[in-house]
Design a protein around this motif. Structure first.
Motif, PDB file in Angstrom:
ATOM      1  N   ALA A  25     100.784-103.185 -62.365  1.00 55.74           N
ATOM      2  CA  ALA A  25     101.348-101.631 -62.204  1.00 55.74           C
ATOM      3  C   ALA A  25     102.184-102.617 -60.572  1.00 55.74           C
ATOM      4  N   VAL A  26     103.449-102.231 -61.366  1.00 58.63           N
ATOM      5  CA  VAL A  26     104.365-103.224 -60.562  1.00 58.63           C
ATOM      6  C   VAL A  26     105.093-102.154 -59.869  1.00 58.63           C
ATOM      7  N   SER A  27     105.316-102.086 -58.469  1.00 58.45           N
ATOM      8  CA  SER A  27     106.402-101.618 -57.640  1.00 58.45           C
ATOM      9  C   SER A  27     107.036-102.301 -57.065  1.00 58.45           C
ATOM     10  N   SER A  32     102.827-107.152 -56.008  1.00 60.64           N
ATOM     11  CA  SER A  32     103.172-106.542 -57.370  1.00 60.64           C
ATOM     12  C   SER A  32     103.793-108.343 -58.479  1.00 60.64           C
ATOM     13  N   CYS A  55     104.445-101.258 -65.908  1.00 63.75           N
ATOM     14  CA  CYS A  55     104.702-100.068 -65.414  1.00 63.75           C
ATOM     15  C   CYS A  55     105.292-100.101 -63.397  1.00 63.75           C
ATOM     16  N   THR A  56     106.170 -98.942 -63.451  1.00 66.72           N
ATOM     17  CA  THR A  56     106.602 -98.709 -62.223  1.00 66.72           C
ATOM     18  C   THR A  56     106.781 -96.901 -61.844  1.00 66.72           C
ATOM     19  N   VAL A  57     105.861 -96.666 -60.912  1.00 65.39           N
ATOM     20  CA  VAL A  57     105.350 -95.127 -60.819  1.00 65.39           C
ATOM     21  C   VAL A  57     107.042 -94.824 -59.527  1.00 65.39           C
ATOM     22  N   HIS A  59     107.787 -91.844 -57.882  1.00 64.67           N
ATOM     23  CA  HIS A  59     106.846 -91.285 -56.745  1.00 64.67           C
ATOM     24  C   HIS A  59     107.801 -90.304 -56.472  1.00 64.67           C
ATOM     25  N   ARG A 102      99.118 -91.436 -54.512  1.00 59.79           N
ATOM     26  CA  ARG A 102      97.739 -92.857 -55.298  1.00 59.79           C
ATOM     27  C   ARG A 102      97.070 -92.118 -55.916  1.00 59.79           C
ATOM     28  N   ARG A 105      99.827 -91.748 -59.067  1.00 61.75           N
ATOM     29  CA  ARG A 105      99.810 -93.625 -59.836  1.00 61.75           C
ATOM     30  C   ARG A 105      98.564 -93.806 -60.332  1.00 61.75           C
ATOM     31  N   TYR A 106      97.422 -93.404 -60.016  1.00 62.52           N
ATOM     32  CA  TYR A 106      95.914 -94.065 -61.520  1.00 62.52           C
ATOM     33  C   TYR A 106      96.683 -93.310 -62.178  1.00 62.52           C
ATOM     34  N   ALA A 122      96.725-104.818 -64.191  1.00 59.59           N
ATOM     35  CA  ALA A 122      96.363-105.497 -62.841  1.00 59.59           C
ATOM     36  C   ALA A 122      96.915-104.520 -61.851  1.00 59.59           C
ATOM     37  N   GLY A 124      98.429-105.216 -57.583  1.00 60.21           N
ATOM     38  CA  GLY A 124      98.645-106.720 -56.619  1.00 60.21           C
ATOM     39  C   GLY A 124      97.981-106.415 -55.353  1.00 60.21           C
ATOM     40  N   HIS A 125      96.983-105.550 -54.630  1.00 63.81           N
ATOM     41  CA  HIS A 125      96.217-105.817 -53.215  1.00 63.81           C
ATOM     42  C   HIS A 125      96.069-107.162 -52.332  1.00 63.81           C
ATOM     43  N   MET A 156      87.689-103.255 -50.384  1.00 65.58           N
ATOM     44  CA  MET A 156      87.415-102.042 -51.981  1.00 65.58           C
ATOM     45  C   MET A 156      87.269-103.818 -52.636  1.00 65.58           C
ATOM     46  N   ARG A 204      97.583 -96.014 -42.588  1.00 65.33           N
ATOM     47  CA  ARG A 204      97.884 -96.657 -43.197  1.00 65.33           C
ATOM     48  C   ARG A 204      98.505 -98.263 -42.045  1.00 65.33           C
TER      49      ARG A 204
HETATM   50  N1  ATP Z   1     105.203 -97.288 -57.314  1.00 66.97           N
HETATM   51  C1  ATP Z   1     103.929 -97.515 -58.003  1.00 66.97           C
HETATM   52  N2  ATP Z   1     104.311 -98.123 -59.309  1.00 66.97           N
HETATM   53  C2  ATP Z   1     103.574 -99.507 -59.673  1.00 66.97           C
HETATM   54  N3  ATP Z   1     102.907 -99.962 -58.553  1.00 66.97           N
HETATM   55  C3  ATP Z   1     102.126 -99.316 -57.532  1.00 66.97           C
HETATM   56  C4  ATP Z   1     103.347 -98.653 -57.156  1.00 66.97           C
HETATM   57  N4  ATP Z   1     102.607 -98.173 -55.340  1.00 66.97           N
HETATM   58  C5  ATP Z   1     101.770 -99.589 -55.605  1.00 66.97           C
HETATM   59  N5  ATP Z   1     101.474-100.192 -56.715  1.00 66.97           N
HETATM   60  C6  ATP Z   1     100.573-100.756 -57.069  1.00 66.97           C
HETATM   61  O1  ATP Z   1      99.552-101.077 -56.466  1.00 66.97           O
HETATM   62  C7  ATP Z   1      99.055-101.743 -55.298  1.00 66.97           C
HETATM   63  C8  ATP Z   1      98.558-101.697 -53.986  1.00 66.97           C
HETATM   64  O2  ATP Z   1     100.138-101.299 -53.201  1.00 66.97           O
HETATM   65  P1  ATP Z   1     100.035-100.258 -52.265  1.00 66.97           P
HETATM   66  O3  ATP Z   1      98.874-100.813 -51.211  1.00 66.97           O
HETATM   67  O4  ATP Z   1     101.354 -99.682 -51.683  1.00 66.97           O
HETATM   68  O5  ATP Z   1      99.160 -98.722 -52.225  1.00 66.97           O
HETATM   69  P2  ATP Z   1      97.945 -98.484 -51.892  1.00 66.97           P
HETATM   70  O6  ATP Z   1      98.734 -97.336 -52.103  1.00 66.97           O
HETATM   71  O7  ATP Z   1      97.666 -99.640 -50.645  1.00 66.97           O
HETATM   72  O8  ATP Z   1      97.527 -98.822 -52.501  1.00 66.97           O
HETATM   73  P3  ATP Z   1      95.367 -98.017 -52.675  1.00 66.97           P
HETATM   74  O9  ATP Z   1      95.648 -97.083 -52.171  1.00 66.97           O
HETATM   75  O10 ATP Z   1      95.971 -97.906 -54.717  1.00 66.97           O
HETATM   76  O11 ATP Z   1      94.530 -99.270 -53.161  1.00 66.97           O
HETATM   77  C9  ATP Z   1     100.191-102.869 -55.230  1.00 66.97           C
HETATM   78  O12 ATP Z   1     100.626-104.165 -55.362  1.00 66.97           O
HETATM   79  C10 ATP Z   1     100.705-102.431 -57.103  1.00 66.97           C
HETATM   80  O13 ATP Z   1     100.073-103.250 -58.080  1.00 66.97           O
END
Ligand code: ATP
Length: 447
Positions: A25-27, A32, A55-57, A59, A102, A105-106, A122, A124-125, A156, A204
């Motif tokens: 999951a690459v933002s 990521s 994949c990139t979401v 939003h 969120r 996204r999932y 996978a 990138g947390h 987490m 956050r």
């Molecule tokens: N728009 C996106 N598209 C794909 N992957 C994403 C996107 N946003 C976040 N992610 C994935 O989620 C990880 C964590 O991102 P981020 O910390 O911004 O989300 P978060 O909302 O805090 O996470 P979560 O709520 O899922 O714990 C990123 O490293 C990436 O892998």
């Protein structure tokens, strides 16, 4: 110089039970992007059956989001990794936008994972995210250790099962963002910065600013292993002490029920109650304290908490849904619906109406035959689902498939709670949750 980022990716690959396809999951942010590149490099070294997709979401909440997603697509194309952009279409809520994003996204990622035949997702947390999560949960729930993915001081989990379907893995949970950025800088790889990460409108982001300004090393206590141990113990207590009839009522020996000073038992009992009440979360702390007082007192009597009646009789403690605010649900032909937060009901054909009060006498008798006191059996039959098909001549049982819902774990199941979740699933007549594709702290325990 040893590279912590690449090493984490290598270790992650060796943690798999067998090589598989990883959907990253690459933002477009550094974490990521770093994860994708590190996994790509680690897989190139081992060449043993792993493959990547990304994949990139989008939003579609900020003007630049589509262009950022496309930039990720170009980066993936250079690496030869298939990339898909998943766009969040439709209306967006006005409040709670980050939580809604969120969830969406999932959902989008899990659909993509199944379409791409991926074995896991996978993300990138990082250790920085972990620190923020622990601080946020600590602020909301100052008492440790009671809850599921949304709560508790364990932070987490490195593994998390989404929607009972696909495991989300977080290989960088012990890596700091600064290390990932150094890794990318050294390779001339850029990333985009999400402005909402520094927007003080979001909890956050505010917290991140506060943590950056403080010495917060002490906040990064990692208690995942303790949490897994506690879950395993709670699971054992459930197996030993709790009987459930027809996913409707739990029976516990009175002497055992009162052992509320034991945090694992408290959590076990409250989790069972949450399922019986059709809730996604445990009762609030004050409610648990009141319940503990009642259960420890040992006298016959009744208390209602979290939509559940705790009915203590001489023979034992009985837990069942309180007979109030029970809904009526209409299900379209062939459709499905969730009734009372407790049961997923799928039509085998006809339209259905679901309400409370199952075919009274028959169910009551079955519960009595199973060993329930008559009074409790009567009350329980009144809160059981009654399924009436629109077509005359078909019985509710033939017309529908019914399954108990476990709201605590069915959407997000942290890996370290899996043994506990499995114990509850079995108790309520369901299959165990699927095991993760990697060796995790619980797999080690089971071994
Ligand atoms: N728009 C996106 N598209 C794909 N992957 C994403 C996107 N946003 C976040 N992610 C994935 O989620 C990880 C964590 O991102 P981020 O910390 O911004 O989300 P978060 O909302 O805090 O996470 P979560 O709520 O899922 O714990 C990123 O490293 C990436 O892998």
């Amino acid at each position: 110089m040893p590279d912590a980022v690449l090493d984490a990716a290598r270790r992650f690959l060796t943690s798999f039970v067998k090589p598989g396809r990883i959907l990253v999951a690459v933002s477009g942010g550094s974490d990521s992007m770093g994860l994708l590149f590190a996994l790509h490099s680690a897989i190139a070294e081992v060449k043993n059956g792993f493959s990547l997709a990304a994949c990139t979401v989008d939003h579609a909440l900020r003007p630049g989001s589509a262009a950022e997603a496309e930039a990720v697509g170009r980066f993936c194309a250079e690496l030869g990794i298939p990339h898909h952009i998943l766009r969040w279409e439709g209306n967006k809520p006005r409040t709670g936008i980050q939580a809604a994003a969120r969830n969406k996204r999932y959902e989008l990622l899990s659909v993509a994972a199944s379409a791409l035949d991926a074995d896991c997702i996978a993300t990138g947390h990082t250790a920085d995210d972990q620190r923020e999560t622990i601080a946020m949960r600590g602020a909301r729930h100052p008492v440790e250790g009671e809850m599921g993915e949304g709560q508790g001081a364990a932070g987490m989990a490195p593994t998390m099962l989404y929607a009972r379907k696909i495991w989300v893995l977080r290989p960088f949970l012990r890596i700091h963002r600064a290390e990932i950025r150094a890794f990318l800088n050294a390779r001339g790889i850029g990333w985009s910065d999400d402005p909402s990460n520094v927007n003080p409108q979001f909890e956050r982001a505010r917290l991140r600013a506060d943590l950056d300004a403080s010495d917060s090393a002490s906040a990064t206590v990692w208690s995942g292993a303790q949490r897994a141990t506690s879950s395993a113990r709670a699971a054992a207590l459930i197996e030993e002490r709790v009987k459930v009839y027809g996913a409707l009522v739990a029976e516990i020996a009175t002497a055992e029920a009162g052992k509320m000073d034991d945090p694992d038992w408290r959590r076990a009992l409250m989790s069972v109650a949450a399922v019986l009440g059709g809730r996604d979360h445990l009762p609030a702390r004050g409610t648990i304290q009141r319940l503990s007082g009642f259960l420890q007192s040992g006298a016959p009597g009744r208390m209602t908490a979290g939509r559940v009646v705790f009915d203590r009789r001489r023979r034992g403690l009985y837990l069942f849904r309180e007979p109030r605010n029970l809904p009526v649900l209409s299900i379209e032909p062939g459709g499905e619906g969730l009734w009372d937060g407790r049961f997923s009901i799928t039509s085998r054909g006809p339209a259905l109406t679901v309400s409370a009060g199952a075919d009274g006498a028959a169910l009551r008798q079955r519960l009595i035959d199973a060993g329930l006191p008559k009074g409790a059996a009567k009350k329980v039959s009144e809160v059981a689902p009654r399924i009436v098909p629109a077509e005359a001549g078909t019985s509710g049982g033939e017309a529908a498939v019914i399954e108990c819902r476990i709201g605590l774990y069915d959407t997000f199941l942290p890996g370290f709670d899996r043994i506990m979740a499995d114990a509850i699933a079995v108790l309520f007549g369901r299959d165990r949750y699927p095991a993760p594709p990697v060796h995790d702290v619980l797999t080690e325990k089971e071994g």
